[in-house]
Design an enzyme around this catalytic site. Structure first.
Site, PDB file in Angstrom:
ATOM      1  N   ASP A 167       0.819  -0.933  -0.288  1.00  0.00           N
ATOM      2  CA  ASP A 167       0.091   0.106   0.216  1.00  0.00           C
ATOM      3  C   ASP A 167       0.675   1.479   0.479  1.00  0.00           C
ATOM      4  OD1 ASP A 167       0.977  -0.357   2.267  1.00  0.00           O
ATOM      5  OD2 ASP A 167      -1.195  -0.016   3.679  1.00  0.00           O
ATOM      6  N   GLU A 168       2.034   1.490  -0.521  1.00  0.00           N
ATOM      7  CA  GLU A 168       2.816   2.842   0.296  1.00  0.00           C
ATOM      8  C   GLU A 168       3.939   2.195  -1.640  1.00  0.00           C
ATOM      9  OE1 GLU A 168       4.904   4.933   2.915  1.00  0.00           O
ATOM     10  OE2 GLU A 168       5.720   3.009   2.654  1.00  0.00           O
ATOM     11  N   CYS A 186      50.255 -26.204 -39.230  1.00  0.00           N
ATOM     12  CA  CYS A 186      51.177 -27.313 -39.080  1.00  0.00           C
ATOM     13  C   CYS A 186      52.583 -26.053 -38.718  1.00  0.00           C
ATOM     14  CB  CYS A 186      51.850 -28.005 -40.728  1.00  0.00           C
ATOM     15  SG  CYS A 186      52.692 -29.009 -40.276  1.00  0.00           S
TER      16      CYS A 186
END
Length: 596
Positions: A180-181, A519
């Site tokens: 709620d905040e 090589c």
């Protein structure tokens, strides 16, 4: 001595002594004993502070003054008055949701919770001293007509998600501090929003009481007001819907009015807001014009200091009963007093507390955190009637673990490294026990197993609260970013090779032989396997000797060079790719990443 805390919206002007007396008369002996022990510890600390102030020498006070002056200069240099910070706080949230869905609750004192504990109360109940955190049976003594409704937390979570979507339109990094905040930084939105906005508004009236928000019958009729009449599908009474339009201007105050309007239109719930230069001040302001209001504190240092001068210290987040008692021992009652007596802090408090109190006194936010801002832990706990019956405790424990595992899954958390068991005894003493297994705790079985191991060690104790917490969390996003294992690396390479072979649009300049090395005799790319390379070198040496060429120095290929092999020219690469023995191919970048 139990004291009633009335520092909550809707509780001004109450008879604190009368309420405290009722609380004391209905408090159990065990809690009274616990409270007395707690109060005794507070009084010891208060006495210690008073003695320290009395015995402080002149030199110590001078040193303390210089220390705080330097700290104040440092903190002032960080003051930022350019931000538009907003704290949105829903009004009596849990209670408001229940009143919205049950009109019969809107005109009576009510609370959400149980006889053991209340989560919140509506504003009518607060007039009797009923508040969150109070046992329901004591609340009934304060307000015999109180209606207590069981909490419906899935519903509260669902509604919270609805209005949080609105907040995100104004600040994509909105901080939901709880259901709620919310903390919203409107700075960028205000700077970019240069035009007025108009929104369509709906309100409800008629005999039907089911829907919110309600239309005020005494309101002057507006020109564009339209009315739609129908029968409510819930109560089957006549319902009127009033439609009109609302215009909002620019600037932070108008933006906040707009947010609050949209929340009410979407959910039928009201919220209050505080607007200031930082979130610490905004949170304080959000409580000043509750319910359904907003308070603006000017972004000016003098205005801030004037605002704080007479503000009670308990109105500041983080200052509770213990901290309040310690500050009052220094004769500090208001935030203004905190500023006047700041030079005493080094004599009585730790450096962290000194800085925290000075930040509050100056109206500055808390120390910025350099750590991960995400939650540090996740927990579930339950209060019940005190019991030592281990079978009952096991039932509670299993349900708590189930709820915790469900919350973990929904929160994007993989698991945690530490399991903590929290117990509150019948004496109200709190115990915590922790365990850090060798592996991350992920599953419900793991949570139950390790927390039960801790619980079994507390057999025989009479317990009234049980909680389980996971900390040192690992999040799903962290798992996705973690370093790849060797197996994952090669699986990805195989997929790249398959995709490349199936493509017809491969640029010759972008491919080379896969897993090859030149090589050392002839420079030809040879498959990078020891047996193949040795065989090829032997053939080269024999061929050169048969051609009567110059004598060669044999290079051992068993000791691999730490340097990257010399890359053949583009022309040579193309020729090599046309040979029938060509191997699979990958991109140059992928080759060097693997070889490097």
């Amino acid at each position: 001595m139990l004291t009633f805390n009335d520092n909550k919206a809707g509780m001004n002007g109450l008879d604190k002594e009368k309420i405290t007396k009722v609380i004391e008369e209905n408090t159990s002996a065990s809690y009274s004993s616990f409270s007395k022990k707690q109060q005794s510890r507070i009084e010891e600390k208060v006495l210690e502070i008073k003695n320290r102030l009395q015995t402080a020498t002149r030199e110590e006070r001078q040193k303390s003054e210089i220390l705080m002056e330097n700290l104040e200069m440092k903190l002032e240099s960080s003051r930022d008055l350019s931000r538009d910070c907003v704290c949105i706080d829903m009004d009596a949230y849990f209670a408001a949701v229940e009143m919205r869905d049950n009109p019969a609750l809107r005109t009576v004192p009510m609370a959400v919770g149980s006889s053991a504990m209340l989560s919140t109360s509506n504003y009518l109940a607060r007039r009797f001293g009923v508040r969150a955190g109070m046992p329901g049976f004591i609340s009934n003594k304060l307000c015999p007509s109180l209606t207590i409704v069981p909490g419906n937390y899935p519903k509260y979570t669902k509604v919270s998600r609805q209005f949080s979507q609105i907040f995100m339109e104004y600040d994509s990094d909105v901080g939901m501090m709880s259901l709620d905040e919310a903390f919203i930084d409107l700075t960028d939105y205000v700077a970019s929003n240069t035009e007025k906005k108009t929104f369509k508004r709906h309100r409800f009236g008629g005999d039907c009481p089911c829907w919110l928000p309600r239309f005020d019958e005494n309101e002057n009729t507006l020109e564009d007001l339209k009315i739609e009449e129908s029968i409510c599908p819930k109560c089957e009474k006549s319902r009127k819907i009033y439609y009109d339009h609302v215009e909002f201007g620019t600037g932070r105050e108008e933006a906040v009015r707009e947010i609050r309007f949209r929340v009410e239109q979407l959910t039928g719930l009201t919220c209050s807001a505080g607007i200031a230069s930082n979130f610490m001040l905004a949170k304080i302001c959000s409580d000043l014009n509750k319910p359904n209001g907003q308070y603006v504190l000017e972004n000016d240092k003098n205005a801030i200091m004037e605002f704080l001068k007479d503000l009670p210290i308990r109105k500041v987040g983080g200052i509770g009963r213990v901290c309040e008692a310690q500050l009052k021992a220094m004769d500090i009652q208001t935030v203004g007093d905190m500023n006047l007596k700041k030079n005493l802090y080094p004599l009585c408090f730790t450096p962290l507390s000194q800085e925290s109190f000075l930040r509050t006194a100056l109206g500055l936010p808390g120390r910025p955190s350099e750590s991960d801002p995400r939650r540090k832990s996740i927990s579930v706990e339950r209060t019940f009637s005190p019991t030592s019956d281990f079978n009952i405790l096991l039932e509670e424990h299993q349900e708590i673990c189930r709820m915790l595992e469900e919350d973990v899954r929904k929160s994007g958390i993989v698991g945690g490294k530490t399991v903590t068991l929290k117990l509150k005894l019948s004496s109200f003493d709190v115990l915590t026990r922790s365990l850090t297994p060798s592996d991350v705790v992920k599953s419900l079985e793991d949570i139950q197993k390790f927390s039960l191991e801790l619980l079994e060690k507390e057999k025989g104790k009479e317990i009234r609260l049980l909680g389980v917490r996971l900390s040192q969390l690992i999040f799903e996003e962290d798992e996705k970013k973690r370093s790849k294992t060797i197996t994952e690396f090669w699986n990805e390479k195989k997929l790249q090779i398959q995709n490349l072979q199936g493509s017809e649009n491969v640029d010759d300049d972008d491919v080379i032989m896969m897993d090859t090395r030149p090589c050392p005799i002839c420079g030809t790319d040879v498959e990078n396997r020891l047996d193949v390379m040795n065989c090829h070198v032997d053939e080269c040496i024999l061929k050169v000797q048969n051609d009567d060429g110059p004598e060669l120095i044999c290079v051992s290929v068993e000791n691999k060079s730490t340097q990257k092999p010399e890359r053949p020219s583009t022309k040579k690469r193309k020729l090599q790719e046309k040979r029938p023995k060509a191997k699979k191919m990958v991109t140059i970048d992928s080759f060097w990443k693997k070889s490097g």
